[in-house]
Design a protein around this motif. Structure first.
Motif, PDB file in Angstrom:
ATOM      1  N   SER A 290       0.450  -1.154   0.351  1.00 47.48           N
ATOM      2  CA  SER A 290       0.454  -0.057   0.310  1.00 47.48           C
ATOM      3  C   SER A 290       1.267   1.353  -0.002  1.00 47.48           C
ATOM      4  O   SER A 290       0.197   2.047  -0.175  1.00 47.48           O
ATOM      5  N   GLN A 291       1.852   1.293   0.215  1.00 43.99           N
ATOM      6  CA  GLN A 291       2.840   2.365   0.672  1.00 43.99           C
ATOM      7  C   GLN A 291       4.379   1.747   0.673  1.00 43.99           C
ATOM      8  O   GLN A 291       4.772   1.276   0.543  1.00 43.99           O
ATOM      9  N   GLY A 292       5.542   2.694  -0.203  1.00 44.67           N
ATOM     10  CA  GLY A 292       6.713   1.664  -0.333  1.00 44.67           C
ATOM     11  C   GLY A 292       6.752   1.426  -1.186  1.00 44.67           C
ATOM     12  O   GLY A 292       6.533   1.214  -2.157  1.00 44.67           O
ATOM     13  N   ALA A 293       8.168   0.342  -1.325  1.00 47.30           N
ATOM     14  CA  ALA A 293       8.211  -0.621  -2.575  1.00 47.30           C
ATOM     15  C   ALA A 293       9.364  -1.627  -1.551  1.00 47.30           C
ATOM     16  O   ALA A 293       9.482  -1.590  -0.662  1.00 47.30           O
ATOM     17  N   ALA A 294       9.064  -3.120  -2.256  1.00 45.03           N
ATOM     18  CA  ALA A 294       9.712  -4.465  -2.252  1.00 45.03           C
ATOM     19  C   ALA A 294       9.944  -5.083  -3.084  1.00 45.03           C
ATOM     20  O   ALA A 294       9.338  -4.721  -4.212  1.00 45.03           O
ATOM     21  N   VAL A 295      11.341  -6.352  -2.670  1.00 39.69           N
ATOM     22  CA  VAL A 295      10.758  -7.230  -3.609  1.00 39.69           C
ATOM     23  C   VAL A 295      10.787  -8.307  -3.250  1.00 39.69           C
ATOM     24  O   VAL A 295      10.991  -8.702  -1.918  1.00 39.69           O
ATOM     25  N   THR A 296      10.558 -10.022  -3.809  1.00 42.51           N
ATOM     26  CA  THR A 296      10.375 -11.018  -3.605  1.00 42.51           C
ATOM     27  C   THR A 296      10.793 -11.554  -3.969  1.00 42.51           C
ATOM     28  O   THR A 296      10.727 -11.854  -5.492  1.00 42.51           O
ATOM     29  N   THR A 297      11.659 -12.629  -3.570  1.00 42.79           N
ATOM     30  CA  THR A 297      12.485 -13.400  -4.075  1.00 42.79           C
ATOM     31  C   THR A 297      12.003 -14.845  -3.488  1.00 42.79           C
ATOM     32  O   THR A 297      11.814 -15.067  -2.779  1.00 42.79           O
ATOM     33  N   MET A 298      11.739 -15.666  -4.942  1.00 40.72           N
ATOM     34  CA  MET A 298      11.128 -17.197  -5.290  1.00 40.72           C
ATOM     35  C   MET A 298      11.387 -17.756  -6.588  1.00 40.72           C
ATOM     36  O   MET A 298      11.143 -16.872  -7.522  1.00 40.72           O
ATOM     37  N   HIS A 299      11.129 -18.321  -6.231  1.00 36.83           N
ATOM     38  CA  HIS A 299      11.423 -19.578  -7.718  1.00 36.83           C
ATOM     39  C   HIS A 299      12.929 -19.000  -8.224  1.00 36.83           C
ATOM     40  O   HIS A 299      13.083 -18.789  -9.413  1.00 36.83           O
ATOM     41  N   ASP A 300      13.675 -18.779  -7.180  1.00 34.13           N
ATOM     42  CA  ASP A 300      15.382 -17.716  -7.704  1.00 34.13           C
ATOM     43  C   ASP A 300      14.759 -17.373  -9.265  1.00 34.13           C
ATOM     44  O   ASP A 300      15.971 -16.605  -9.995  1.00 34.13           O
ATOM     45  N   ALA A 301      14.137 -16.125  -9.326  1.00 37.30           N
ATOM     46  CA  ALA A 301      13.817 -15.242  -8.986  1.00 37.30           C
ATOM     47  C   ALA A 301      13.199 -14.028  -8.363  1.00 37.30           C
ATOM     48  O   ALA A 301      12.340 -14.236  -7.274  1.00 37.30           O
ATOM     49  N   ALA A 302      13.507 -12.449  -8.917  1.00 37.81           N
ATOM     50  CA  ALA A 302      13.378 -11.201  -8.149  1.00 37.81           C
ATOM     51  C   ALA A 302      11.583 -10.780  -8.336  1.00 37.81           C
ATOM     52  O   ALA A 302      12.002 -10.104 -10.147  1.00 37.81           O
ATOM     53  N   TYR A 303      10.469 -10.465  -7.861  1.00 33.37           N
ATOM     54  CA  TYR A 303       9.970  -9.497  -7.919  1.00 33.37           C
ATOM     55  C   TYR A 303       9.112  -8.334  -7.496  1.00 33.37           C
ATOM     56  O   TYR A 303       8.915  -8.624  -6.360  1.00 33.37           O
ATOM     57  N   PRO A 304       9.655  -8.015  -8.272  1.00 32.18           N
ATOM     58  CA  PRO A 304       9.799  -6.251  -7.629  1.00 32.18           C
ATOM     59  C   PRO A 304       8.456  -5.318  -7.466  1.00 32.18           C
ATOM     60  O   PRO A 304       7.779  -6.301  -8.071  1.00 32.18           O
ATOM     61  N   LEU A 305       8.249  -5.007  -6.273  1.00 33.21           N
ATOM     62  CA  LEU A 305       6.958  -4.088  -5.994  1.00 33.21           C
ATOM     63  C   LEU A 305       6.566  -3.574  -5.904  1.00 33.21           C
ATOM     64  O   LEU A 305       7.653  -3.052  -4.614  1.00 33.21           O
ATOM     65  N   GLN A 306       5.658  -2.436  -6.152  1.00 32.89           N
ATOM     66  CA  GLN A 306       5.612  -1.185  -5.807  1.00 32.89           C
ATOM     67  C   GLN A 306       4.441  -0.623  -5.126  1.00 32.89           C
ATOM     68  O   GLN A 306       3.690  -1.653  -5.092  1.00 32.89           O
ATOM     69  N   ALA A 307       3.984   0.560  -5.045  1.00 25.78           N
ATOM     70  CA  ALA A 307       2.774   0.854  -4.180  1.00 25.78           C
ATOM     71  C   ALA A 307       1.864   0.225  -5.145  1.00 25.78           C
ATOM     72  O   ALA A 307       1.371   1.233  -6.388  1.00 25.78           O
ATOM     73  N   GLY A 308       0.733  -0.029  -4.742  1.00 24.44           N
ATOM     74  CA  GLY A 308      -0.404  -0.442  -5.304  1.00 24.44           C
ATOM     75  C   GLY A 308      -0.196  -1.836  -6.455  1.00 24.44           C
ATOM     76  O   GLY A 308      -0.767  -2.264  -7.540  1.00 24.44           O
ATOM     77  N   GLN A 309       0.879  -2.857  -6.266  1.00 26.90           N
ATOM     78  CA  GLN A 309       1.179  -3.854  -6.342  1.00 26.90           C
ATOM     79  C   GLN A 309       1.114  -5.437  -5.764  1.00 26.90           C
ATOM     80  O   GLN A 309       0.887  -4.342  -4.201  1.00 26.90           O
ATOM     81  N   MET A 310       0.315  -5.782  -5.614  1.00 25.01           N
ATOM     82  CA  MET A 310       0.238  -7.194  -4.853  1.00 25.01           C
ATOM     83  C   MET A 310       1.138  -8.485  -5.817  1.00 25.01           C
ATOM     84  O   MET A 310       0.895  -8.741  -6.647  1.00 25.01           O
ATOM     85  N   ILE A 311       1.565  -9.331  -5.109  1.00 24.27           N
ATOM     86  CA  ILE A 311       2.576 -10.530  -5.270  1.00 24.27           C
ATOM     87  C   ILE A 311       1.351 -11.970  -4.254  1.00 24.27           C
ATOM     88  O   ILE A 311       0.848 -11.902  -3.282  1.00 24.27           O
ATOM     89  N   LEU A 312       0.863 -12.948  -5.121  1.00 26.42           N
ATOM     90  CA  LEU A 312       0.475 -14.581  -4.197  1.00 26.42           C
ATOM     91  C   LEU A 312       1.673 -15.303  -4.351  1.00 26.42           C
ATOM     92  O   LEU A 312       2.600 -15.688  -4.750  1.00 26.42           O
ATOM     93  N   LEU A 313       1.160 -15.363  -3.128  1.00 26.85           N
ATOM     94  CA  LEU A 313       2.770 -16.091  -2.243  1.00 26.85           C
ATOM     95  C   LEU A 313       1.792 -17.105  -2.486  1.00 26.85           C
ATOM     96  O   LEU A 313       1.631 -17.739  -0.947  1.00 26.85           O
ATOM     97  N   PRO A 314       2.679 -18.804  -3.242  1.00 25.95           N
ATOM     98  CA  PRO A 314       1.919 -20.025  -2.789  1.00 25.95           C
ATOM     99  C   PRO A 314       2.709 -21.059  -2.368  1.00 25.95           C
ATOM    100  O   PRO A 314       3.741 -21.134  -1.275  1.00 25.95           O
ATOM    101  N   PRO A 315       1.966 -22.293  -1.506  1.00 19.47           N
ATOM    102  CA  PRO A 315       2.453 -22.274  -0.298  1.00 19.47           C
ATOM    103  C   PRO A 315       3.135 -23.305  -0.462  1.00 19.47           C
ATOM    104  O   PRO A 315       3.646 -23.825  -2.229  1.00 19.47           O
TER     105      PRO A 315
END
Length: 305
Positions: free
Chosen positions: A54-79
């Motif tokens: 909702s505010q700021g910036a983040a990155v999720t590393t998953m499947h040996d890839a980086a997924y940058p996330l800006q405000a307004g974006q969403m990531i699905l984290l599977p089990p």
């Protein structure tokens, strides 16, 4: 530390074709959080998580890839998938996190029922992903750009989950179904956008509105920016975005106004101007039409909760 094994890039959970009448999502956790700059520990989940910035910036590393996330974006984290979240923005970032399963089959009593304890892994606990013939699986696309309606449903879900008033589980289930269907429709819109030569132009317009909601986003200015006739733009925009340009702009402005009312000390007039409304009275009327209460009443209620 994540183990560098083949298991880290496989899908340990099951996808099952299930009719919509059997979709009955269970909500295990729902909360807005503020996280400081830095990396969190590697982990795996038993359930699914939607993590919205909702505010700021983040990155999720998953499947040996980086997924940058800006405000307004969403990531699905599977089990069962190793991942690490990192806050990039200073001094923090704000998130909405919702843990859920599709079929309500999980009994979650504590954190260990959601986050895998690697010293005692229980493979049978990994949640099932419900899929249908109408849409590709939600986990086929990990990063989403949710609509203002989805963000509003997430906020409502957090409120219901936190207050736990009588019947809250039923309301949370309904809100989660709305969220899931909207995200699945987003996948369809992506395919439509790729199938038309004007898809990238419309996507760029949508991103521009998100980035600067106070700009003059009249149908004429949007059409001019895309070098299209207004009627043609309106038809393409609705096909890809799911709503006409004017409605899309209004939703983005309303979402930003809600955030500013909750998170800043700016006056209602300043917020109205910041989201594109020069006239305070018009801004208040538009806000009340969306929300049912005035901006001042909304701010007061949000701070009480």
């Amino acid at each position: 530390m994540k183990e560098n094994t083949a298991d880290s890039i496989t899908i340990p959970y099951v996808r099952q074709m299930r009719p919509y009448r059997e979709w009955s999502p269970g909500i295990h956790y729902a909360q807005a959080q503020t996280m400081p700059t830095g990396k969190l520990n590697w982990r795996r989940l038993y359930d699914f998580e939607l993590l919205y910035v909702s505010q700021g910036a983040a990155v999720t590393t998953m499947h040996d890839a980086a997924y940058p996330l800006q405000a307004g974006q969403m990531i699905l984290l599977p089990p069962g998938v190793w991942h690490q979240n990192e806050v990039l923005s200073e001094p923090h970032a704000k998130f909405i996190g919702i843990h859920f399963d599709f079929l309500g089959e999980m009994d979650v009593q504590c954190e260990d029922d959601m986050v895998v304890n690697e010293n005692h892994v229980q493979p049978r606990k990994f949640a099932v992903e419900a899929v249908s013939d109408e849409f590709s699986p939600l986990s086929d696309h990990l990063v989403y750009h949710p609509s203002p309606a989805v963000v509003e449903w997430m906020e409502q879900l957090i409120q219901e989950f936190s207050m736990r008033s009588p019947g809250y589980k039923l309301i949370c289930k309904g809100l989660m179904l709305n969220i899931l269907v909207s995200l699945l429709r987003t996948q369809m819109a992506r395919r439509i956008a790729k199938s038309t030569p004007h898809g990238p132009q419309i996507a760029a317009l949508m991103q521009a509105v998100e980035a600067d909601p106070s700009h003059d986003w009249s149908s004429r200015s949007l059409a001019s920016r895309a070098n299209m006739h207004e009627d043609h733009l309106a038809k393409l925009f609705k096909r890809i975005a799911g709503k006409p340009p004017g409605e899309f702009v209004a939703d983005i402005r309303h979402r930003e106004a809600r955030r500013l009312l909750r998170e800043t000390e700016q006056t209602v007039m300043e917020i109205g101007q910041q989201v594109g409304y020069e006239d305070l009275h018009y801004f208040s009327r538009v806000f009340k039409r969306h929300e049912g209460i005035s901006p001042r009443e909304y701010r007061k209620l949000a701070r009480m909760l």
